[in-house]
Scaffold this active site. Structure first.
Site, mmCIF file in Angstrom:
data_model
loop_
_atom_site.group_PDB
_atom_site.id
_atom_site.type_symbol
_atom_site.label_atom_id
_atom_site.label_comp_id
_atom_site.label_asym_id
_atom_site.label_seq_id
_atom_site.Cartn_x
_atom_site.Cartn_y
_atom_site.Cartn_z
ATOM 1 N N LYS A 13 0.839 -1.214 0.000
ATOM 2 C CA LYS A 13 0.000 0.000 0.000
ATOM 3 C C LYS A 13 0.869 1.258 0.000
ATOM 4 O O LYS A 13 0.637 2.189 -0.763
ATOM 5 C CB LYS A 13 -0.927 0.022 1.233
ATOM 6 C CG LYS A 13 -1.855 -1.173 1.353
ATOM 7 C CD LYS A 13 -2.779 -1.075 2.565
ATOM 8 C CE LYS A 13 -2.093 -1.125 3.914
ATOM 9 N NZ LYS A 13 -1.441 -2.416 4.224
ATOM 10 N N ARG A 88 -10.208 0.460 7.908
ATOM 11 C CA ARG A 88 -9.674 -0.834 8.311
ATOM 12 C C ARG A 88 -10.733 -1.750 8.894
ATOM 13 O O ARG A 88 -10.421 -2.858 9.315
ATOM 14 C CB ARG A 88 -8.611 -0.594 9.354
ATOM 15 C CG ARG A 88 -7.257 -1.024 8.850
ATOM 16 C CD ARG A 88 -6.277 -0.744 9.945
ATOM 17 N NE ARG A 88 -5.080 -1.486 9.772
ATOM 18 C CZ ARG A 88 -4.010 -1.013 9.135
ATOM 19 N NH1 ARG A 88 -4.025 0.157 8.568
ATOM 20 N NH2 ARG A 88 -2.932 -1.760 9.068
ATOM 21 N N ARG A 127 12.064 -5.487 6.341
ATOM 22 C CA ARG A 127 12.019 -4.074 5.937
ATOM 23 C C ARG A 127 12.778 -3.161 6.911
ATOM 24 O O ARG A 127 12.704 -3.347 8.120
ATOM 25 C CB ARG A 127 10.531 -3.695 5.904
ATOM 26 C CG ARG A 127 10.221 -2.270 5.666
ATOM 27 C CD ARG A 127 8.735 -2.069 5.450
ATOM 28 N NE ARG A 127 7.925 -2.431 6.614
ATOM 29 C CZ ARG A 127 6.613 -2.325 6.639
ATOM 30 N NH1 ARG A 127 5.957 -1.913 5.572
ATOM 31 N NH2 ARG A 127 5.942 -2.649 7.708
ATOM 32 N N ARG A 161 10.476 -0.795 12.002
ATOM 33 C CA ARG A 161 9.257 -0.535 12.757
ATOM 34 C C ARG A 161 9.145 -1.561 13.881
ATOM 35 O O ARG A 161 9.434 -2.739 13.674
ATOM 36 C CB ARG A 161 8.038 -0.622 11.821
ATOM 37 C CG ARG A 161 7.691 0.716 11.229
ATOM 38 C CD ARG A 161 6.663 0.651 10.142
ATOM 39 N NE ARG A 161 5.446 -0.094 10.445
ATOM 40 C CZ ARG A 161 4.445 -0.226 9.586
ATOM 41 N NH1 ARG A 161 4.515 0.338 8.383
ATOM 42 N NH2 ARG A 161 3.379 -0.914 9.912
ATOM 43 N N ARG A 172 -0.940 -8.991 13.322
ATOM 44 C CA ARG A 172 -1.494 -8.004 12.380
ATOM 45 C C ARG A 172 -2.280 -8.712 11.272
ATOM 46 O O ARG A 172 -3.322 -8.223 10.825
ATOM 47 C CB ARG A 172 -0.353 -7.163 11.774
ATOM 48 C CG ARG A 172 0.175 -6.117 12.747
ATOM 49 C CD ARG A 172 1.561 -5.633 12.400
ATOM 50 N NE ARG A 172 1.643 -4.932 11.137
ATOM 51 C CZ ARG A 172 2.789 -4.647 10.515
ATOM 52 N NH1 ARG A 172 3.941 -5.019 11.061
ATOM 53 N NH2 ARG A 172 2.795 -4.006 9.377
HETATM 54 P P1 AP5 Z 1 4.856 -1.548 1.937
HETATM 55 O O1 AP5 Z 1 4.575 -0.770 0.703
HETATM 56 O O2 AP5 Z 1 5.523 -0.875 3.071
HETATM 57 O O3 AP5 Z 1 3.526 -2.294 2.422
HETATM 58 P P2 AP5 Z 1 2.278 -1.749 3.234
HETATM 59 O O4 AP5 Z 1 1.070 -2.397 2.665
HETATM 60 O O5 AP5 Z 1 2.300 -0.264 3.318
HETATM 61 O O6 AP5 Z 1 2.609 -2.417 4.644
HETATM 62 P P3 AP5 Z 1 2.439 -1.871 6.111
HETATM 63 O O7 AP5 Z 1 3.238 -2.771 6.988
HETATM 64 O O8 AP5 Z 1 2.717 -0.402 6.190
HETATM 65 O O9 AP5 Z 1 0.904 -2.121 6.330
HETATM 66 P P4 AP5 Z 1 0.075 -2.105 7.600
HETATM 67 O O10 AP5 Z 1 -1.291 -1.994 7.077
HETATM 68 O O11 AP5 Z 1 0.323 -3.232 8.528
HETATM 69 O O12 AP5 Z 1 0.641 -0.813 8.406
HETATM 70 P P5 AP5 Z 1 0.042 0.620 8.718
HETATM 71 O O13 AP5 Z 1 1.179 1.547 8.811
HETATM 72 O O14 AP5 Z 1 -1.088 0.951 7.828
HETATM 73 O O15 AP5 Z 1 5.737 -2.831 1.495
HETATM 74 C C1 AP5 Z 1 6.260 -3.732 2.456
HETATM 75 C C2 AP5 Z 1 7.640 -4.236 2.004
HETATM 76 O O16 AP5 Z 1 7.475 -5.011 0.818
HETATM 77 C C3 AP5 Z 1 8.644 -3.139 1.634
HETATM 78 O O17 AP5 Z 1 9.926 -3.578 1.995
HETATM 79 C C4 AP5 Z 1 8.506 -3.008 0.110
HETATM 80 O O18 AP5 Z 1 9.690 -2.561 -0.484
HETATM 81 C C5 AP5 Z 1 8.191 -4.450 -0.283
HETATM 82 N N1 AP5 Z 1 7.323 -4.557 -1.471
HETATM 83 C C6 AP5 Z 1 6.252 -3.780 -1.776
HETATM 84 N N2 AP5 Z 1 5.669 -4.206 -2.928
HETATM 85 C C7 AP5 Z 1 6.397 -5.287 -3.332
HETATM 86 C C8 AP5 Z 1 6.293 -6.172 -4.451
HETATM 87 N N3 AP5 Z 1 5.330 -6.031 -5.384
HETATM 88 N N4 AP5 Z 1 7.202 -7.180 -4.550
HETATM 89 C C9 AP5 Z 1 8.199 -7.341 -3.602
HETATM 90 N N5 AP5 Z 1 8.346 -6.525 -2.525
HETATM 91 C C10 AP5 Z 1 7.445 -5.512 -2.387
HETATM 92 O O19 AP5 Z 1 -0.572 0.393 10.169
HETATM 93 C C11 AP5 Z 1 0.249 0.136 11.282
HETATM 94 C C12 AP5 Z 1 -0.594 0.092 12.553
HETATM 95 O O20 AP5 Z 1 -1.202 1.370 12.753
HETATM 96 C C13 AP5 Z 1 -1.769 -0.883 12.565
HETATM 97 O O21 AP5 Z 1 -1.360 -2.187 12.947
HETATM 98 C C14 AP5 Z 1 -2.688 -0.230 13.596
HETATM 99 O O22 AP5 Z 1 -2.210 -0.468 14.903
HETATM 100 C C15 AP5 Z 1 -2.504 1.247 13.291
HETATM 101 N N6 AP5 Z 1 -3.480 1.741 12.283
HETATM 102 C C16 AP5 Z 1 -3.186 2.246 11.053
HETATM 103 N N7 AP5 Z 1 -4.299 2.594 10.400
HETATM 104 C C17 AP5 Z 1 -5.335 2.314 11.239
HETATM 105 C C18 AP5 Z 1 -6.733 2.433 11.128
HETATM 106 N N8 AP5 Z 1 -7.314 2.910 10.010
HETATM 107 N N9 AP5 Z 1 -7.490 2.027 12.179
HETATM 108 C C19 AP5 Z 1 -6.931 1.547 13.311
HETATM 109 N N10 AP5 Z 1 -5.608 1.383 13.487
HETATM 110 C C20 AP5 Z 1 -4.810 1.774 12.452
HETATM 111 MG MG MG Z 2 2.455 1.124 4.892
#
Ligand code: AP5
Ligand code: MG
Length: 216
Positions: A13, A88, A127, A161, A172
């Site tokens: 994402k 989410r 990562r 992270r 997660r």
């Molecule tokens: P990356 O692009 O970083 O993936 P991502 O989907 O952004 O992963 P996240 O870990 O950020 O998602 P998440 O939903 O768990 O975290 P968030 O910050 O939203 O890619 C990942 C890796 O893969 C990188 O190394 C990249 O280079 C590689 N990659 C990407 N595409 C690739 C491909 N095609 N092929 C190979 N490699 C690839 O949330 C974190 C926390 O915040 C949650 O757990 C929760 O506690 C809180 N939170 C956030 N939003 C909310 C909400 N709306 N409601 C409640 N709590 C929330």
């Molecule tokens: Mg992310």
């Protein structure tokens, strides 16, 4: 254009949102990034959120809905957005509908990035990022050209992270399947959901997302 990128932790994402910012002038609204910034700033809300995020659980709906509402209020109504990590759960999706409706806006597309669990765990646990410029790297897939030195800015300090440990990633994923997956059906019923193969390489995923957006 207002779109959502939806999918499990590590599906890409953030990576694809940043590309959409550059290519299409959309603004990435990542609730994860906003909550991490609040935690780093040390506000009461940020510190509370940090404890929840470190365990891989969801922060309260009213907190994230308020954060998104405030951001929308600050934007020019014509500014395109890509929502990353929000909504989410179905309650957040309904709240987003209300936020947009009250502004006379709508969603153009919701794009699901599909990735196998095994690949997700590998992506997330490997990562790390440069502390100076934020450039992302991966132990296996994308190391800096000179070990320990950021390709982009020359920085030498890197971090991971706290929620990217193998154990927390499994929680997660469980939270994703229990709470977030129903959001896919929610948008499916509205007829605005598309899916792309998030297992493909990063350029190919970008291409597939562009195809969806061009068909809209
Ligand atoms: P990356 O692009 O970083 O993936 P991502 O989907 O952004 O992963 P996240 O870990 O950020 O998602 P998440 O939903 O768990 O975290 P968030 O910050 O939203 O890619 C990942 C890796 O893969 C990188 O190394 C990249 O280079 C590689 N990659 C990407 N595409 C690739 C491909 N095609 N092929 C190979 N490699 C690839 O949330 C974190 C926390 O915040 C949650 O757990 C929760 O506690 C809180 N939170 C956030 N939003 C909310 C909400 N709306 N409601 C409640 N709590 C929330
Ligand atoms: Mg992310």
């Amino acid at each position: 254009m207002r779109i959502i990128l939806l999918g499990p932790p590590g599906c890409g994402k953030g990576t694809q949102s940043k590309r959409l910012e550059v290519a299409k002038g959309l603004l990435q609204l990542s609730t994860g990034d906003m909550l991490r910034a609040a935690a780093e700033a040390g506000s009461e809300l940020g510190l509370k959120a940090k404890a929840i995020m470190d365990g891989g659980n969801l922060v309260a709906d009213e907190v994230v809905v308020a954060i998104i509402g405030e951001r929308l209020d600050q934007l020019d109504p014509d500014q395109g957005i890509v929502l990353d990590g929000f909504p989410r759960n179905v309650a957040q999706a309904e709240a987003l509908d209300n936020l947009l409706k009250s502004r006379g806006q709508n969603l153009d597309a919701v794009i699901e990035l599909k990735v196998d669990d095994e690949a997700l765990v590998k992506r997330v646990t490997g990562r790390f990022k440069c502390d100076t410029c934020g450039q992302g790297y991966h132990d296996e897939f994308e190391q800096p050209q000179v070990s320990g030195v950021c390709d982009k800015c020359g920085g030498t300090s890197f971090s991971r992270r706290k929620d990217d440990t193998a154990e927390t990633v499994l929680n997660r994923l469980e939270v994703y399947y229990g709470e977030t997956r129903p959001v896919i059906a929610y948008y499916g019923e509205k007829g605005i959901l598309s899916s792309v193969d998030g297992m493909a390489d990063i350029d190919e995923v970008t291409k597939q997302i562009n195809e969806v957006l061009e068909a809209n």
